[in-house]
Each structure stands twice: as C-alpha cells, then as structure tokens.
Design an enzyme around this catalytic site. Structure first.
Site, PDB file in Angstrom:
ATOM      1  N   SER A   1      43.801  39.040  45.358  1.00 41.71           N
ATOM      2  CA  SER A   1      44.863  40.448  45.744  1.00 41.71           C
ATOM      3  C   SER A   1      44.589  41.335  46.068  1.00 41.71           C
ATOM      4  O   SER A   1      43.095  41.510  46.445  1.00 41.71           O
ATOM      5  CB  SER A   1      44.563  40.225  43.938  1.00 41.71           C
ATOM      6  OG  SER A   1      44.918  41.451  43.192  1.00 41.71           O
TER       7      SER A   1
ATOM      8  N   TYR B   1      40.863  40.770  35.138  1.00 47.28           N
ATOM      9  CA  TYR B   1      41.168  40.224  36.475  1.00 47.28           C
ATOM     10  C   TYR B   1      41.113  40.838  37.673  1.00 47.28           C
ATOM     11  O   TYR B   1      40.524  39.701  38.683  1.00 47.28           O
ATOM     12  CB  TYR B   1      42.378  40.799  36.204  1.00 47.28           C
ATOM     13  CG  TYR B   1      43.623  40.133  37.766  1.00 47.28           C
ATOM     14  CD1 TYR B   1      43.832  38.774  37.296  1.00 47.28           C
ATOM     15  CD2 TYR B   1      43.987  41.419  38.541  1.00 47.28           C
ATOM     16  CE1 TYR B   1      44.578  38.521  38.510  1.00 47.28           C
ATOM     17  CE2 TYR B   1      45.062  40.588  38.776  1.00 47.28           C
ATOM     18  CZ  TYR B   1      45.488  39.102  39.799  1.00 47.28           C
ATOM     19  OH  TYR B   1      46.155  39.229  40.415  1.00 47.28           O
TER      20      TYR B   1
ATOM     21  N   LYS C   1      39.343  37.799  40.496  1.00 51.11           N
ATOM     22  CA  LYS C   1      39.690  37.311  41.773  1.00 51.11           C
ATOM     23  C   LYS C   1      38.213  37.380  43.029  1.00 51.11           C
ATOM     24  O   LYS C   1      38.565  36.864  43.807  1.00 51.11           O
ATOM     25  CB  LYS C   1      41.074  38.735  42.677  1.00 51.11           C
ATOM     26  CG  LYS C   1      41.862  38.076  41.552  1.00 51.11           C
ATOM     27  CD  LYS C   1      42.613  37.084  42.299  1.00 51.11           C
ATOM     28  CE  LYS C   1      43.878  36.816  41.364  1.00 51.11           C
ATOM     29  NZ  LYS C   1      44.245  35.017  41.897  1.00 51.11           N
TER      30      LYS C   1
END
Length: 341
Positions: free
Chosen positions: A124, A149, A153
């Site tokens: 991402s 989050y 990644k």
C-alpha cells in the site's frame, strides 16, 4: 502454468484478480476466511468466467491448516497475497487484531511454502506516510506509519525483503497501490464492505442509493486546493491486471533482484470533493454531504509516480475517474437488485 494461490480471493481486489488470472489461462486456488467477504462471490465468479474455482475456507493464522493446504495442492507455483484486515480507522482502535492477522498469515505462508515460489504482495501507498514530495516514487523513504494498518504493510515488506535475500527459492514483487475503486464491466463483482464502508467510493454509492445518510467529508482544512484530502484512485480492473503482470514477470525470471517494488496507480490525485463531483457528473445522481472532523490515521495528500511500473513491469492504468464512478454505481445498483445478505 502452475497453480496460483490467491489469498483473500473472495475479497474485492482478490476476486477481480481471479478473473484476470483465469482470462490469462492460469489455474487458481482461492483461500479466504470470509471475515470481510461473502461466499456468494464464488457464484458471481462462475457467472463471469463459466468456471467454479477451487476454494478453501481457512484462516492463514492456523499454520496446521496452511501446511495441509500445501500438502494437498503441491503444484502451487505462485501466491498472490491479499488476505489482511484493511481499515485504517479500525486499525487505530484495534491494533493487535491487525498485527496478528496481517503479519501472522504472511509468516505462515512463507514458513510453509519454502520451495521455489513466486510471491506477489498486496502492499500500500500508506508505507510512504505523508511524502515530502509528490508524486511519490519507489525510491522515496518509507516513513513512520500513520496507522497500525500502514505499519503492518511496512513490516510485511521488510519481512519479504529479508526472506527473499535469505531464500534463493523466493521471488517477490510488492505492489504498493493507491486507492482501488470501481467494478468489472458486467457489475457482477465489486466492492462489498460488511457494515458501514470505511472507504469513500462505496460510501458515496450507498448514500446515493439511499442505504446511507449524507457523506461525511473527513476534514476540509488540509493543505490542498479545496481543503479535502487528496488520493490517487485506480480502477480495480487495472489493479487486478497489474497482479497478473507481476506474476508473469516472476515466471519469466525477468527481475534482476529477487525483491522488487512497484507503485500501482494513475499518477493523478483527486480530492474527496472532486470525487464527489465526478460521481455526480458521471451518474447524474444527487448527493448530500457534510464536513466532519479529520479521521485518525489519515494524511493530507498522496499520489504516485508510476513510471517504473510502466517501463519495467509493462503495465499502465487505462481507465479514468469517469469509468471508476460509472462502474461503482452500476455495481451498487446490481447489489440493490440482487442482495448478497
């Protein structure tokens, strides 16, 4: 061709990628725990492709189940790994859920599939945080994540980089993509969030169709042209095709290194208010919105330099914001007429 394992394959991006893999002649095995997707997507995939795909419902955090999967499907030569929790706001509220799910499953896959394997990872643009310059390139620094989050990644990329350096059988492509929206032309699959959507476009379409109230624009005081946050939006079909391009590159052993990173976007940023305007113009639908406070974990603006993907991966986004909005609306109308609940 070997078999491609698609984790999270009944999810939004995963399902579209399954379609593109099938169109390119690949055999596909779908794994999903259905925590944020619907089993009926398998029926939709069959309507699109005419094929009933092999499916295993399982949690990748269960290493015994992963070992059994590898034993039963010993001809897996590639993995496209989508399975992860993905809501920025939720990750701020439930960080441990995100660390367990997003990293535990990855570690188990890498532990079990230790033979020669091609691995495409769903990364991402959140790894860049708020970039110092725009458009952001793959050479720009990874910053401290703004959310758990985003941090998962970053950590996952580090794990894959280190694993590829240590394991000559592992070849990795990380696709750092921006904001996927839209749906396949037939509108038989699309973004199907459980509960209240955390992403902008499904909230727009649900608001337009009467399922939600006014859209909340999270902040209008950012340092952008109209004060709302700016993102690089990409059509999900273009994004799915990028994963096929990545698998093909790995199969051809075209990479000079066993670990590569590519930005996957359009290279153009749209503000929240611009996306709302584009939806209204494209669909001729009325929309109500209100300004709310900034959302925890959000950044002001980001869009990517996708030159490397175009020149090295041989991939380029072809669909614009109009196609994104039109297909997202077509999908929303399909869901209303054909409920998945």
């Amino acid at each position: 061709m070997g078999k491609i394992l698609v984790t999270g394959g009944t999810g939004y991006i995963g399902a579209h990628t399954v379609v593109e893999l099938h169109r390119e002649g690949y055999e596909v095995l779908i794994v999903d725990n259905l925590s944020n997707s619907n089993i009926k997507i398998l029926d939709q995939l069959q309507l699109i492709t005419g094929k009933r795909f092999d499916f295993v419902q399982m949690d990748l955090q269960d290493i015994k189940a992963v070992r059994q999967l590898a034993k039963l499907h010993h001809n897996i030569t590639g993995i496209i790994h989508f399975a992860a929790s993905k809501a920025v706001g939720e990750s701020v509220q439930e960080p441990l859920k995100y660390y367990h799910n997003n990293l535990g499953g990855l570690l188990n896959l890498l532990t079990v599939f230790d033979k020669e394997i091609n691995f495409v990872f769903s990364s991402s643009c959140t790894v860049y945080g708020q970039p110092d310059r725009l458009p952001v390139t793959e050479k720009d620094p990874v910053k401290s994540a703004e959310s758990p989050y985003g941090n998962t990644k970053q950590i996952a990329e580090e794990i894959l980089r280190d694993a590829a350096q240590a394991n000559v059988n592992l070849n990795v492509v990380c696709l750092r993509y921006f904001n996927p929206v839209g749906a396949i032309d037939s509108a038989l699959i699309g973004e199907l969030p459980l509960g209240v959507p955390a992403n902008l476009v499904p909230y727009i379409t649900q608001s337009a169709i009467g399922k939600r109230g006014p859209i909340v624009v999270h902040g209008n005081d950012y340092d952008t042209a109209d004060g709302s946050a700016v993102r690089d939006y990409i059509h999900v079909v273009d994004l799915a095709k990028a994963h096929v391009s990545a698998i093909k590159r790995l199969e051809k052993k075209a990479a000079k290194e066993r670990y590569e990173i590519f930005n996957i976007g359009t290279g153009k940023g749209y503000s929240v208010l611009e996306v709302i305007a584009a939806f209204k113009k494209t669909t001729q639908q009325k929309l109500d919105y209100k300004i709310g406070p900034r959302r925890a974990g959000d950044i002001a603006k980001i869009y990517g330099d996708v030159t490397k993907a175009e020149q090295v991966l041989g991939w380029k986004a072809k669909l614009g914001i109009e196609e994104m909005m039109a297909s997202a609306w077509k999908w929303e109308k399909y869901v209303k007429a054909n409920p998945f609940e």
